[in-house]
Write a protein that holds these residues in place. Structure first.
Motif, PDB file in Angstrom:
ATOM      1  N   ARG A   1       0.822  -1.214   0.000  1.00  0.00           N
ATOM      2  CA  ARG A   1       0.000   0.000   0.000  1.00  0.00           C
ATOM      3  C   ARG A   1       0.856   1.265   0.000  1.00  0.00           C
ATOM      4  O   ARG A   1       1.147   1.806  -1.060  1.00  0.00           O
ATOM      5  CB  ARG A   1      -0.984  -0.038   1.175  1.00  0.00           C
ATOM      6  CG  ARG A   1      -1.966  -1.210   1.038  1.00  0.00           C
ATOM      7  CD  ARG A   1      -2.899  -1.341   2.233  1.00  0.00           C
ATOM      8  NE  ARG A   1      -3.664  -2.588   2.163  1.00  0.00           N
ATOM      9  CZ  ARG A   1      -4.496  -3.019   3.097  1.00  0.00           C
ATOM     10  NH1 ARG A   1      -4.690  -2.306   4.191  1.00  0.00           N
ATOM     11  NH2 ARG A   1      -5.139  -4.158   2.950  1.00  0.00           N
ATOM     12  N   PRO A   2       1.347   1.741   1.163  1.00  0.00           N
ATOM     13  CA  PRO A   2       2.168   2.949   1.095  1.00  0.00           C
ATOM     14  C   PRO A   2       3.532   2.709   0.451  1.00  0.00           C
ATOM     15  O   PRO A   2       4.190   3.645   0.031  1.00  0.00           O
ATOM     16  CB  PRO A   2       2.318   3.375   2.559  1.00  0.00           C
ATOM     17  CG  PRO A   2       2.148   2.121   3.341  1.00  0.00           C
ATOM     18  CD  PRO A   2       1.135   1.322   2.578  1.00  0.00           C
TER      19      PRO A   2
ATOM     20  N   CYS B   1       3.649  -1.562  11.402  1.00  0.00           N
ATOM     21  CA  CYS B   1       2.459  -2.417  11.356  1.00  0.00           C
ATOM     22  C   CYS B   1       1.333  -1.848  12.203  1.00  0.00           C
ATOM     23  O   CYS B   1       0.156  -1.877  11.804  1.00  0.00           O
ATOM     24  CB  CYS B   1       2.815  -3.826  11.832  1.00  0.00           C
ATOM     25  SG  CYS B   1       3.831  -4.781  10.684  1.00  0.00           S
TER      26      CYS B   1
ATOM     27  N   GLU C   1      -0.194   1.113  10.367  1.00  0.00           N
ATOM     28  CA  GLU C   1      -0.983   0.695   9.206  1.00  0.00           C
ATOM     29  C   GLU C   1      -2.148  -0.213   9.587  1.00  0.00           C
ATOM     30  O   GLU C   1      -3.006  -0.519   8.750  1.00  0.00           O
ATOM     31  CB  GLU C   1      -0.077  -0.033   8.203  1.00  0.00           C
ATOM     32  CG  GLU C   1       0.965   0.853   7.555  1.00  0.00           C
ATOM     33  CD  GLU C   1       0.357   1.935   6.690  1.00  0.00           C
ATOM     34  OE1 GLU C   1      -0.645   1.659   5.991  1.00  0.00           O
ATOM     35  OE2 GLU C   1       0.875   3.071   6.724  1.00  0.00           O
TER      36      GLU C   1
END
Length: 314
Positions: free
Chosen positions: A55-56, A283, A286
């Motif tokens: 994702r990022p 983690c 996110e």
């Protein structure tokens, strides 16, 4: 959050119980054949799926810095020397700064990968390969060259200290199959076939906070029976911030039962002495504990392992 109690008092396995466990795991992982062992689960489709989950796109190292200073857990530190360093005042012409490194790959400090030729048990390697295949010049089969194209897939981090509400597990404590299942539920993630499973026991955090100790004599790790969880889920790789095994050993007559079960019985490559302290906050931010993971061991023909710098791509 449910606080799970420590399991340092888990019952020891007798030789007969360990032998029965070994046979169950070998049977359950008979699909992990050949020089790659369980790496065969890293199919192109699974690699592509893991890449699509990024994702990022943030990258995080899972390796600790290589240590060149001796300590109670590092009696054979890596050496780093400069070869023919340029003279300080050589301000004209072309010069090169050059290095030489040497290390004990399977020490108790530096992050490394264990190949399938690393464990010799009852005279054989994984798959009943004769121990004589490991020669003075290196292993003729099952070496780290089996991972020459890299180990790439979906990584999942299960944080056991987070589950128990403690900063780290104390030396001698065990991670059980119940712990792994409870961590999945707590972190809302599920281990799937072909995953790279990383189990945090907090070894690195404890070492940073309290200083090094004789890790060979006392460390947290997985209880041998936890390997049945891994066999059921068909994981491709197991890694920890310790060396995966608890010390003292929980098994009669076997000092490293998890190494024997994972590598010899299951064909599972191990990653020892990683560090997850950089990954955990990412983690948490996110709100997910899975990521694309890329591991590129050195191409060392015949070697029983390699230093590694695994990269998590979140």
């Amino acid at each position: 959050m449910v606080i799970h109690r420590a399991t340092a008092g888990m019952p020891r396995l007798t030789a007969a119980e360990f032998d029965a466990l070994y046979k169950r795991l070998a049977s359950a992982t008979s699909w992990a054949k050949g020089e790659r062992g369980s790496l065969v689960a890293l199919t192109p489709g699974r690699v592509a799926a893991a890449a699509r989950d990024v994702r990022p796109g943030r990258t995080v190292t899972l390796a600790a810095p290589v240590e060149t200073s001796p300590g109670p857990d590092n009696p054979e530190p890596a050496t780093h020397t400069m070869r023919n360093p340029p003279k300080q005042h050589a301000d004209t012409g072309l010069h090169f700064a050059r290095d030489s490194f040497a290390m004990n790959v399977h020490g108790d400090t530096d992050s490394h990968l264990d190949a399938l030729c690393h464990v010799i048990y009852d005279g054989t390697l994984r798959g009943s390969v004769p121990a004589s295949s490991v020669t003075p010049d290196g292993a003729t089969t099952l070496s780290v060259e089996a991972a020459a194209d890299g180990i790439v897939g979906r990584g999942v981090l299960l944080d056991i200290p987070r589950l128990r509400g403690v900063p780290w597990l104390e030396p001698g404590d065990h991670v059980t199959a119940d712990d792994l299942g409870a961590a999945e539920a707590s972190q809302r993630v599920r281990i799937s076939e072909g995953d790279l499973l990383f189990v945090r026991v907090g070894h690195r955090k404890r070492r940073t906070a309290m200083g090094p100790w004789r890790t060979a004599e006392a460390r947290a790790g997985l209880h041998p029976t936890a390997l049945e969880f891994l066999a059921e889920r068909r994981v491709a790789v197991l890694g920890s911030d310790g060396n995966n095994d608890t010390a003292p050993s929980s098994t009669e007559g076997v000092d490293f039962p998890v190494h024997v079960l994972a590598i010899h019985a299951m064909g599972l490559h191990l990653l020892d002495y990683l560090q997850f302290e950089d990954l955990v906050p990412v983690c948490e931010a996110e709100r997910r504990w899975s990521f694309l993971c890329v591991i590129a061991p050195l191409r060392l023909p015949g070697a029983t392992g390699s230093p590694v710098n695994p990269i998590a791509i979140v």
